[in-house]
Design an enzyme around this catalytic site. Structure first.
Site, PDB file in Angstrom:
ATOM      1  N   GLY B  49     -14.228   5.812 -21.628  1.00  0.00           N
ATOM      2  CA  GLY B  49     -13.480   4.969 -21.905  1.00  0.00           C
ATOM      3  C   GLY B  49     -13.330   4.979 -23.635  1.00  0.00           C
ATOM      4  N   CYS B 259       4.650  -7.777   3.957  1.00  0.00           N
ATOM      5  CA  CYS B 259       6.155  -6.622   3.186  1.00  0.00           C
ATOM      6  C   CYS B 259       7.041  -7.437   4.488  1.00  0.00           C
ATOM      7  CB  CYS B 259       5.576  -5.303   3.529  1.00  0.00           C
ATOM      8  SG  CYS B 259       6.618  -4.484   3.133  1.00  0.00           S
ATOM      9  N   CYS B 262       6.960  -3.523   6.325  1.00  0.00           N
ATOM     10  CA  CYS B 262       5.768  -2.722   7.698  1.00  0.00           C
ATOM     11  C   CYS B 262       4.818  -4.350   7.709  1.00  0.00           C
ATOM     12  CB  CYS B 262       5.232  -1.821   7.091  1.00  0.00           C
ATOM     13  SG  CYS B 262       4.202  -2.635   5.520  1.00  0.00           S
ATOM     14  N   CYS B 281       6.355  -3.978   0.465  1.00  0.00           N
ATOM     15  CA  CYS B 281       4.735  -2.766  -0.756  1.00  0.00           C
ATOM     16  C   CYS B 281       5.411  -2.562  -1.922  1.00  0.00           C
ATOM     17  CB  CYS B 281       4.626  -2.060   0.932  1.00  0.00           C
ATOM     18  SG  CYS B 281       3.624  -2.843   1.665  1.00  0.00           S
ATOM     19  N   CYS B 287       3.449   2.555   2.690  1.00  0.00           N
ATOM     20  CA  CYS B 287       4.430   1.826   4.232  1.00  0.00           C
ATOM     21  C   CYS B 287       5.296   2.358   4.577  1.00  0.00           C
ATOM     22  CB  CYS B 287       5.518   1.039   2.706  1.00  0.00           C
ATOM     23  SG  CYS B 287       6.470  -0.539   3.373  1.00  0.00           S
TER      24      CYS B 287
END
Lengths: 284, 293, 258
Positions: B49, B259, B262, B281, B287
């Site tokens: 970080g 979606c 799909c 997607c 997808c």
């Protein structure tokens, strides 16, 4: 030593001193009340405060009175950590049991002290508040700094403090910039009390407020000091403030303490010529 | 153009480390540059970080177009790697294609659209839907690495805040956000606490992807070219989105959306440009595989 | 509350106390307010300080309370454990500790605490002398009632009271859970006859409680009813110090004029 039980000090200050410019040991003797100045004519350094000693117990408010340039604010700022003291030993019982001279701490540790141990209320609320943040947000700041993570609890505590400082709760979510001076000061006080600090420093807390507003804030401070039993230092040039809030008081002139007395004694029987002058002027 | 890839395996002798200069460099950058970036990355991995400054070079992509992510990828890549590059989840976005080409053409390595074939995945604005593991390094392109930038401008004060873990002003801004808007409104770049120590900006990924970072099996590297910083989230590291304990962290959602290609309702969906209420997607490769399965 | 103390020993022993002020801002002159005062006070006594204006009566009270610093002499006070301390030599912190519990001072004027409610002010005084908050509130109610402050005023801020009402509140606060030594400086001066009567009764009770009282009254009648002893002062000196029946007949109106 008598058997009178005296509360032990929470704040102990010894030999606190602050100068600006180059140091020359002889400059101490060349400045001060007998010379009528804090400025050394040889080095052009300023001895803003020197040789300051005092103790403050829990539940006690010590006043420091003097005109501008007396060094009273310098003393407060050195203890607060806003200004680096040149010399001295300051111990606070709530921090490491008073075993550490807080003037030796690094800035990060001093900042930590300001979260949980020592709070400051400044003359100018803008110094103690973020003006672009809401009243509640200004209180959330010290709370989150000390680890509060529950939004509901933070709101509750903020409400509690704002209610106690008589800020209307429907203004809790207003940004502080939109508040009057007296209200800003109340928010500053609420914020200072957020983490229940055992030590409170107040620097001219009502100076600059309109008289009627100031008396309300002053009375609030008086109540809070009594309720919370904090150890407090109140800096003011106004004897009315000193009289209302403190039982003991130091008088400073040109960087030195010239008198250290019970407040009522200072007002009725001042000893030092400068104290007499100040008190006489306040009475007229 | 062929490259003598034999001379570009990982150095095993001092002679190789010292290196011989060739006119063609592997992966666009000279060895010293790559070494410097890797050093910075190692530091970043050791201090999860923490934003590590690095000597960000001028790249064949302009600043703001993924030059940081690109440098990280180029520093990491070896001959056995396979690279996947996505932009908004889409391998075929113009920028993704450009970047991928830069990498493959300067290294000769394989490219792929499938996560389980890739070893390096460079992305702007998504973590692929597929699970990744210890064999993957995710490299994110970061425009603004500093999570506190909205609150503070002074770089010394920012350095102090991170050094002392003094994030109270970030908490105040979250408080103000919640008070003003009823919720915490940050969408991308949601601030997270990494390994309970540093707050990072998770630009560019959406909130949806943030839980994937927590205790992930894969290494995530963040590269900011313009700001000249890299930072890292090593595998199995705690990543907690900043929020109050009574304000749950919520990911994006669109009620009932699926979606249109799909039929998925569990992946991150984006609206079809020009068509409202029509979703697909974000992760195109995922997808497509779902459709072909 | 019972006061267990040695009744044959004095509680206050003032020896050769004097007070001068040096006025630096005029011409550095010295003004003597008290030349020499010596006397003792026993528990349960009510000692009246009499004398014309400028005699040094208020000065004496203030010296004992340490509102004035003591120029010379000693002001010895016997603590509850029978130890003697010299108020002239105590530190400020020790004086504050004594003032809270052992020595009280009731002046003419109610100290400025404008937004405090009447009952709260009196109760707080009790709490500062060791009472529980509940007991203090209850006792405060009794005291106020005895002094003729009606219940309707109890929750009112003291700032809105009349002068006489303020003075009675002052008395109630000074006398609740009374300290062992009480200094009274013209406590009934602003009261009308009926309320003055009530106040005198309440003050009279103090002796039965073993409290030592040193008081200034500009009121021969009050003195005759309350005092067991009178100290007559003139120009900073004690002139007479004796039992009330002996000294009272000697007093002239000028000796009690405000």
């Amino acid at each position: 030593m008598t058997s009178i039980i005296v509360p032990s000090p929470i704040i102990q200050v010894r030999n606190l001193g602050k100068y600006y410019g180059n140091f020359d040991p002889a400059m101490i003797e060349r400045t001060g009340p007998e010379h009528g100045t804090a400025r050394d004519h040889v080095t052009a350094s300023i001895v803003a405060a020197w040789g300051v000693n005092f103790d403050v117990a829990a539940g006690e408010a010590l006043g420091i009175v003097g005109e501008s340039g007396s060094g009273k604010s310098t003393v407060l700022r050195c203890i607060a950590g806003d200004v680096a003291a040149s010399t001295g030993d300051v111990r606070l019982t709530p921090f490491a049991d008073g075993s550490v001279n807080i003037l030796d701490l690094d800035p990060s540790a001093r900042r930590q002290l300001r979260i949980n141990t020592l709070s400051v209320v400044y003359q100018d609320p803008a110094e103690g508040l973020a003006l672009g943040v809401t009243a509640g947000g200004n209180i959330a700041d010290p709370l989150t700094a000390s680890g509060w993570r529950n939004f509901g609890a933070i709101r509750d505590r903020a409400r509690e403090l704002l209610a106690r400082t008589e800020v209307p709760l429907d203004r809790m979510d207003d940004i502080v910039r939109n508040f009057s001076g007296g209200m800003r000061q109340r928010v500053q006080i609420a914020r200072a009390l957020a983490n229940k600090p055992p030590i409170l420093l107040l620097d001219e807390p009502t100076t600059g407020l309109d008289a009627s507003v100031a008396s309300g804030v002053l009375d609030l401070i008086r109540q809070l000091l009594e309720e919370l039993q904090v150890a407090a230092i109140v800096v003011s040039h106004d004897f009315g403030v000193i009289e209302m809030l403190t039982e003991r008081c130091l008088v400073m002139q040109h960087g030195r303490v010239v008198e250290d007395a019970l407040t009522d004694q200072l007002l009725e029987d001042p000893h030092h010529p400068y104290s007499q002058k100040l008190v006489a002027a306040a009475r007229t | 153009m062929t490259l003598d890839t034999a001379s570009h395996t990982s150095p095993t002798t001092i002679a190789q480390l010292v290196g011989h200069r060739t006119t063609e460099t592997f992966a666009l950058l000279d060895e010293e540059s790559k070494r410097e970036i890797r050093r910075a990355l190692l530091q970043a991995v050791c201090i999860p970080g923490y934003q590590v400054p690095f000597g960000s070079r001028e790249m064949p992509v302009a600043r703001g177009w993924g030059s940081g992510g690109l440098q990280v990828t180029l520093a990491c890549v070896g001959v056995d790697d396979a690279v996947k590059v996505i932009d908004q989840g889409d391998d075929e976005g113009v920028n993704a294609v450009n970047l991928r080409r830069l990498v493959t053409m300067s290294t000769g390595i394989d490219e792929t659209t499938e996560v389980d074939e890739a070893t390096l995945i460079q992305s702007r604005h998504r973590i692929p839907e597929d699970d990744m593991n210890e064999n993957h390094i995710l490299i994110l392109q970061v425009p603004v690495p500093e999570p506190l930038r909205g609150i503070e401008r002074d770089i010394r004060e920012l350095a102090r805040m991170h050094a002392e873990a003094d994030y109270s002003r970030m908490w105040v801004s979250l408080y103000e956000d919640k008070v003003r808007n009823g919720v915490i409104t940050q969408s991308t770049g949601y601030p997270c606490l990494v390994a309970s120590r540093y707050i990072v900006a998770t630009t560019p990924i959406p909130r949806w992807d943030i839980p994937r970072l927590h205790q992930s099996k894969f290494l995530t590297l963040f590269g900011a070219g313009r700001e000249k910083r890299v930072y890292a989230i090593p595998p199995y590291t705690d990543v907690e989105p900043l929020t109050f304990e009574d304000v749950p962290f919520e990911v994006e959602s669109a009620d009932g959306a699926t979606c249109r290609l799909c039929g998925s309702s569990e992946s991150f969906l984006v609206e079809t440009p020009g068509k409202q209420e029509s979703w697909s997607c974000s992760d195109t490769a995922w997808c497509r595989r779902r459709r072909n399965a | 509350m019972t006061m267990t103390m040695n009744k044959t020993l004095p509680i206050l022993d003032v020896q050769n106390v004097s007070k001068s002020f040096t006025l630096h801002n005029i011409d550095g002159r010295t003004v003597t307010a008290l030349e020499a005062a010596s006397f003792v006070v026993y528990p349960g006594e009510h000692v009246s300080l009499a004398g014309s204006s400028g005699a040094g009566k208020s000065t004496l009270l203030r010296l004992i309370y340490r509102t004035y610093s003591i120029t010379a002499g000693s002001v010895k006070f016997r603590l509850a454990n029978d130890e003697w301390v010299d108020i002239a030599q105590l530190s400020d912190a020790e004086v504050i500790a004594l003032r809270g519990r052992e020595i009280g001072y009731v002046s003419q004027f109610l100290h400025a605490q404008p937004r405090r409610s009447v009952i709260d002010l009196v109760a707080r005084a009790g709490v500062s002398r060791g009472m529980s908050i509940a007991d203090a509130h209850e006792q405060a109610g009794h005291s106020l009632a005895r002094l003729g402050i009606s219940r309707t005023l109890w929750d009112v801020h003291t700032s809105v009271l009349s002068g006489g009402e303020k003075q009675r509140v002052n008395i109630a606060a000074g006398l609740i859970s009374p300290p062992r030594l009480l200094l009274l400086d013209e406590p009934v001066s602003a009261l009308d006859p009926e309320n003055r009567e009530r106040a005198i009764e309440v003050i009279a009770d103090l002796s039965d409680q073993g409290v030592a009282v040193l008081a200034v009254f500009h009121d021969l009648d009050a003195i005759s009813r309350l005092a067991s002893r009178i100290i007559l002062m003139s120009r900073g000196n004690v002139v007479t110090d004796g039992p009330v029946d002996q000294v009272l007949p000697q007093l002239t109106p000028g000796d009690v004029q405000p």
